[in-house]
Design a protein around this motif. Structure first.
Motif, PDB file in Angstrom:
ATOM      1  N   SER A 150       0.819  -1.206   0.000  1.00 41.32           N
ATOM      2  CA  SER A 150       0.000   0.000   0.000  1.00 41.32           C
ATOM      3  C   SER A 150       0.853   1.256   0.000  1.00 41.32           C
ATOM      4  N   PRO A 151       0.510   2.236  -0.829  1.00 43.18           N
ATOM      5  CA  PRO A 151       1.188   3.537  -0.753  1.00 43.18           C
ATOM      6  C   PRO A 151       0.976   4.236   0.588  1.00 43.18           C
ATOM      7  N   TRP A 152      -0.101   3.901   1.295  1.00 41.27           N
ATOM      8  CA  TRP A 152      -0.345   4.493   2.607  1.00 41.27           C
ATOM      9  C   TRP A 152       0.679   4.011   3.633  1.00 41.27           C
ATOM     10  N   ASN A 153       0.964   2.722   3.585  1.00 41.41           N
ATOM     11  CA  ASN A 153       1.884   2.095   4.534  1.00 41.41           C
ATOM     12  C   ASN A 153       2.303   0.766   3.929  1.00 41.41           C
ATOM     13  N   PRO A 384     -15.614  -6.714   5.538  1.00 42.59           N
ATOM     14  CA  PRO A 384     -15.866  -6.605   6.971  1.00 42.59           C
ATOM     15  C   PRO A 384     -14.685  -6.096   7.779  1.00 42.59           C
ATOM     16  N   MET A 385     -13.537  -5.961   7.136  1.00 44.44           N
ATOM     17  CA  MET A 385     -12.343  -5.501   7.833  1.00 44.44           C
ATOM     18  C   MET A 385     -11.598  -4.491   6.981  1.00 44.44           C
ATOM     19  N   ALA A 386     -10.692  -3.747   7.613  1.00 47.36           N
ATOM     20  CA  ALA A 386      -9.791  -2.860   6.883  1.00 47.36           C
ATOM     21  C   ALA A 386      -8.551  -3.650   6.479  1.00 47.36           C
ATOM     22  N   ALA A 387      -7.573  -2.969   5.902  1.00 52.61           N
ATOM     23  CA  ALA A 387      -6.395  -3.639   5.344  1.00 52.61           C
ATOM     24  C   ALA A 387      -5.667  -4.472   6.398  1.00 52.61           C
ATOM     25  N   PHE A 388      -5.202  -5.633   5.963  1.00 58.71           N
ATOM     26  CA  PHE A 388      -4.472  -6.576   6.808  1.00 58.71           C
ATOM     27  C   PHE A 388      -3.004  -6.570   6.387  1.00 58.71           C
ATOM     28  N   PRO A 389      -2.130  -7.346   7.033  1.00 59.04           N
ATOM     29  CA  PRO A 389      -0.707  -7.311   6.672  1.00 59.04           C
ATOM     30  C   PRO A 389      -0.450  -7.673   5.213  1.00 59.04           C
ATOM     31  N   ALA A 429      -8.716   3.857  13.512  1.00 55.49           N
ATOM     32  CA  ALA A 429      -7.926   4.684  14.428  1.00 55.49           C
ATOM     33  C   ALA A 429      -6.465   4.746  14.016  1.00 55.49           C
ATOM     34  N   ASP A 430      -5.975   3.678  13.354  1.00 51.96           N
ATOM     35  CA  ASP A 430      -4.572   3.678  12.916  1.00 51.96           C
ATOM     36  C   ASP A 430      -4.408   4.110  11.465  1.00 51.96           C
ATOM     37  N   GLY A 431      -5.449   4.704  10.870  1.00 49.41           N
ATOM     38  CA  GLY A 431      -5.313   5.350   9.576  1.00 49.41           C
ATOM     39  C   GLY A 431      -5.618   4.519   8.355  1.00 49.41           C
ATOM     40  N   ARG A 432      -6.153   3.300   8.521  1.00 52.16           N
ATOM     41  CA  ARG A 432      -6.469   2.475   7.351  1.00 52.16           C
ATOM     42  C   ARG A 432      -7.806   2.894   6.740  1.00 52.16           C
ATOM     43  N   ASP A 462     -13.330  14.446   7.370  1.00 48.63           N
ATOM     44  CA  ASP A 462     -12.392  13.443   7.875  1.00 48.63           C
ATOM     45  C   ASP A 462     -12.542  12.089   7.199  1.00 48.63           C
ATOM     46  N   ALA A 463     -13.484  11.958   6.272  1.00 45.85           N
ATOM     47  CA  ALA A 463     -13.601  10.730   5.470  1.00 45.85           C
ATOM     48  C   ALA A 463     -12.983  10.880   4.096  1.00 45.85           C
ATOM     49  N   ARG A 464     -12.473  12.070   3.796  1.00 46.33           N
ATOM     50  CA  ARG A 464     -11.898  12.349   2.472  1.00 46.33           C
ATOM     51  C   ARG A 464     -10.391  12.061   2.501  1.00 46.33           C
TER      52      ARG A 464
END
Length: 469
Positions: A150-153, A384-389, A429-432, A462-464
């Motif tokens: 991911s470019p985010w992390n 159902p979930m955000a990004a995983f490892p 909360a951790d930015g995903r 804050d959703a953008r």
């Protein structure tokens, strides 16, 4: 001395902004191509979004577009815009491996329909993007390409199977990024990278290898750029015997109002993994945004069960066991171990089991249309979930016995053929990023895209996403 105006880097510009800059002479397609290629050179070593990248060809195509702009002969709103295509959109003369190492790859003599449509519009194809083995993972893990991050992390997955497309879109390696989707494969990467996408009605975008439930769709940082992608590629092609007839759709007309619309919110599909509380909260907040603007929002009950996910997973295992069986011994060894383990149960399933599993495709189609037809749109999590490892092949890790339990929200719309989008609706909360799925009635592609554009503009600040660069 007069200060020179600052020009925004091409990777941060929308398609409309780039074409306006071409028209004014502030930028040329060559400038844009050079900007994107420089950014790829600086960042792609970590992100790993491409299977094929030919900078010389990119610059040659950009120069041809620049010449058309100088003559006033541009081919349309995509002329000179940098775009990417998933590896399984084959390109003439370029080996295609479907994400699988150890195979010689197919070297096509003709471009796929999507590639042809983009080139006819004058788009500049920056490169082919990564995908996991046979597109059967919801991650960026591939025996051919390694791990797309991911470019985010870089510790986070980009999702799959349009993994490189999602990564390239979030990174700004172009304006439009074409992917394919058979169970969520454009919506999942969009959700986990914060970009927008549309899985249109099945057959709206032609494929040279159509398959039940399979669709194609553009990913982009903005809904307007998704619309540009649809404008270019949503036309019939004789090679796709499932393609829809020509429809006079103005994809660039995204204005709409949600007042009086009947909207369902769907938080329990009846199957699969439980919804993470942060994902649930973000989707409910998005539903409140629609309700506050005058839409009638009601809850949609569950309409599938775990047996449906198991049946479809079994059918896919049988199908790809057959593909795996046709490989040489050396190629079998090179297949991603997770995929090799996943296909093996297909080796001893009976013909009766195959037919039982196949009949579930029609059952899911029937249930989905019946449950959703009373509504103008259905809001749900994409996943159902955000990004995983990033190293995990699937959201639960490495257990190949799990039965596609993460696609209970996305899979139904592949089988029903209904349009479904993804748009970012919040962050953990951790930015995903967290993706909101907006699905529409059968063949209501433009309406679904318009509702997605409406939410894009109405969502809380804050959703953008503010994309990493």
């Amino acid at each position: 001395m007069t200060a020179q105006p600052t020009i925004t880097p091409a990777i941060e510009m929308t398609g409309a902004a780039l074409t306006a800059a071409y028209a004014s002479g502030d930028l040329t397609p060559v400038d844009a191509a050079e900007s994107v290629l420089a950014d790829i050179a600086a960042r792609n070593g970590v992100i790993n979004a491409f299977t094929d990248l030919d900078p010389a060809q990119v610059l040659q195509d950009a120069a041809a577009s620049a010449a058309r702009w100088e003559r006033g002969e541009q081919r349309g709103p995509l002329d000179g815009l940098p775009v990417t295509v998933k590896e399984n959109f084959v390109r003439a003369g370029i080996p295609a491996h479907a994400g699988v190492a150890g195979t010689a790859g197919v070297v096509p003599e003709r471009d796929s329909p999507v590639v042809e449509r983009l080139l006819e519009q004058g788009a500049v194809i920056v490169g082919s993007t990564t995908m996991p083995d046979w597109g059967m993972l919801s991650s960026g893990v591939s025996s051919l390409s390694g791990i797309t991050r991911s470019p985010w992390n870089p510790e986070w997955t980009v999702g799959g199977s349009s993994s490189g497309a999602g990564a390239a879109a979030a990174a700004g390696f172009g304006v439009v990024h074409m992917g394919t989707d058979i169970g969520g494969s454009v919506r999942l990467p969009a959700a986990w990278t914060g970009v927008a996408t549309l899985k249109p009605s099945n057959g709206r975008i032609p494929l040279d290898n159509p398959y039940f439930g399979r669709s194609a769709g553009p990913l982009a940082r903005t809904v307007a750029d998704v619309a540009l992608g649809m404008h270019a590629v949503a036309r019939p092609d004789e090679r796709d015997y499932t393609s829809l007839p020509h429809a006079d759709i103005d994809w660039l007309d995204l204005d709409t109002d949600v007042r009086g619309r009947r909207i369902a919110v769907h938080l329990d599909p009846g199957a699969g993994m439980p919804v993470d509380p942060e994902v649930r909260a973000a989707v409910l907040r998005a539903a409140d945004t629609f309700a506050d603007a005058g839409a009638e929002v009601v809850e949609l009950p569950a309409f599938i069960d775990d047996g449906i996910l198991r049946d479809i997973d079994d059918f896919w295992r049988i199908r790809f066991w057959r593909t795996y069986l046709g490989l040489s011994h050396e190629a079998k060894i090179a297949v991603l171990p997770y995929i090799a383990e996943w296909v093996h149960p297909g080796s001893d399933m009976t013909g009766r089991r195959a037919l039982e599993a196949y009949e579930t495709f029609g059952e899911l189609q029937k249930r989905t249309v019946a449950a959703t037809s009373p509504f103008d749109a259905v809001l749900a999590p994409v996943a159902p979930m955000a990004a995983f490892p990033a190293e995990w092949p699937m959201p639960w890790g490495f257990d190949a016995s799990e039965a596609m339990s993460h696609i209970a929200f996305t899979l139904p719309y592949n089988m029903s053929g209904q349009p479904a989008s993804s748009i970012n609706c919040g962050f953990t909360a951790d930015g995903r990023p967290i993706g909101l799925q907006i699905s529409g009635r059968r063949f209501a592609d433009l309406e679904t895209l318009q509702l997605t554009a409406w939410y894009e503009g109405a969502r809380p600040v804050d959703a953008r996403p503010v994309f990493p660069s």
